[in-house]
Enzyme design. Sequence first.
Site, PDB file in Angstrom:
ATOM      1  N   CYS A  95       4.666   6.687   9.992  1.00 16.66           N
ATOM      2  CA  CYS A  95       4.421   5.561   8.798  1.00 16.66           C
ATOM      3  C   CYS A  95       5.057   5.720   7.605  1.00 16.66           C
ATOM      4  O   CYS A  95       6.206   5.608   7.472  1.00 16.66           O
ATOM      5  CB  CYS A  95       2.778   5.383   8.743  1.00 16.66           C
ATOM      6  SG  CYS A  95       2.458   3.618   8.323  1.00 16.66           S
ATOM      7  N   HIS A 193      -0.748   6.023  13.813  1.00 23.22           N
ATOM      8  CA  HIS A 193      -1.651   7.076  13.240  1.00 23.22           C
ATOM      9  C   HIS A 193      -2.648   7.294  14.242  1.00 23.22           C
ATOM     10  O   HIS A 193      -2.425   6.979  15.508  1.00 23.22           O
ATOM     11  CB  HIS A 193      -2.513   6.396  12.157  1.00 23.22           C
ATOM     12  CG  HIS A 193      -1.661   6.168  10.954  1.00 23.22           C
ATOM     13  ND1 HIS A 193      -1.368   6.944   9.959  1.00 23.22           N
ATOM     14  CD2 HIS A 193      -1.107   5.055  10.507  1.00 23.22           C
ATOM     15  CE1 HIS A 193      -0.613   6.492   8.985  1.00 23.22           C
ATOM     16  NE2 HIS A 193      -0.433   4.986   9.290  1.00 23.22           N
TER      17      HIS A 193
HETATM   18  N1  GLN Z   1       3.027   2.013   2.577  1.00 24.64           N
HETATM   19  C1  GLN Z   1       3.658   1.997   3.539  1.00 24.64           C
HETATM   20  C2  GLN Z   1       3.464   0.485   4.356  1.00 24.64           C
HETATM   21  O1  GLN Z   1       2.596  -0.056   3.970  1.00 24.64           O
HETATM   22  C3  GLN Z   1       3.067   3.066   4.741  1.00 24.64           C
HETATM   23  C4  GLN Z   1       1.553   2.867   5.217  1.00 24.64           C
HETATM   24  C5  GLN Z   1       1.069   4.114   5.698  1.00 24.64           C
HETATM   25  O2  GLN Z   1       1.516   5.050   5.796  1.00 24.64           O
HETATM   26  N2  GLN Z   1       0.201   3.767   6.446  1.00 24.64           N
HETATM   27  O3  GLN Z   1       4.376   0.046   5.002  1.00 24.64           O
END
Ligand code: GLN
Length: 236
Positions: A95, A193
Site C-alpha cells: 500500500c 493488507h
Molecule cells: N496513503 C495511501 C493512500 O491512501 C496509502 C494508504 C495505506 O497504506 N493504507 O493511498
Amino acid sequence: MTNTSALRIVWIYPDLLSTYGDRGNVLILQRRAELRGIATEIVHVHSSDAVPEQGDIYLLGGGEDRPQILAAERLRADGGLIRAAARGACVFAVCAGYQIIGENYGDDEANPLPGLGILDIRSGRGQSRAVGEIVADVDPALGVGRITGFENHQGRTEIGPSARPLSTTVRGIGNDDRTEGAYQGQVLGTYLHGPALPRNPQLADLLLRWRVGQLAPLPPAWGERLHEERLAAALS
Ligand code: GLN
C-alpha cells in the site's frame, strides 16, 4: 547485521509504515523459512536508522498519508534501499510502501511527489477511497494462484513498461484497471493488507523461493485454512 549465512529479513520503518498488522508479514516469512531449516535474521530499521544494504528481503508496510511522505523523504535521502534493490535484493511493499517504491505518488492534496524509483509505477489519487476485500489471480508465471486481502487506499496506480501487473482482480479495486499490485525482478508491491503474507502463504513462499531456490513443501496448516476462509468470505 551479524549472521552472514542467515536469510536477512529487513523490516523498514515499523514506526511509520505499519498499518493493519504488517508485522505479520515479517513473522510468517521467518516461520516458513525456519520450518524448512533456513536460518533467519530479522532486522528492524526505524526511520532514524540507516538502511542496511546487505539484506535479502526488505518489507515495507502501509501508512497514513503524512507518515508515508516522511518515510519516502527519509528513504530517498538514505539511499540504502535503492542500492539494495539495484544489487538484486527482494523488496515486498504494501500500500503506502507500494506507492513509495514507485516513480512518484500523490500526496494528500494530489500533488505528485518523488518515490524511490525501484518499481516502474506511478500513483495518483482517486476520487474515492478503495476499501474492502480484494480477490485476485496472480500472474501465472509466478506460480502463486489466487490471493486475497483487504484494501484501504485513495491512491490509484499505473504500471509502466518495465514492471508487470502482479495479478488480475476478481473482486476489489487494486490499481484501478482490473489489475492489483506490480512486480519487476524481485521487487513486488501490492495493495493487500490483512496482512498479506499470513493470508496468502503461497505469496510468502514466492519471496522465499526467489532468495533460496526450490522449497520443501509444508503440510497445510492454519495459514492455508485462513486463506480458504477469507477467499470464501470475500466471494460469498
Ligand atoms: N496513503 C495511501 C493512500 O491512501 C496509502 C494508504 C495505506 O497504506 N493504507 O493511498
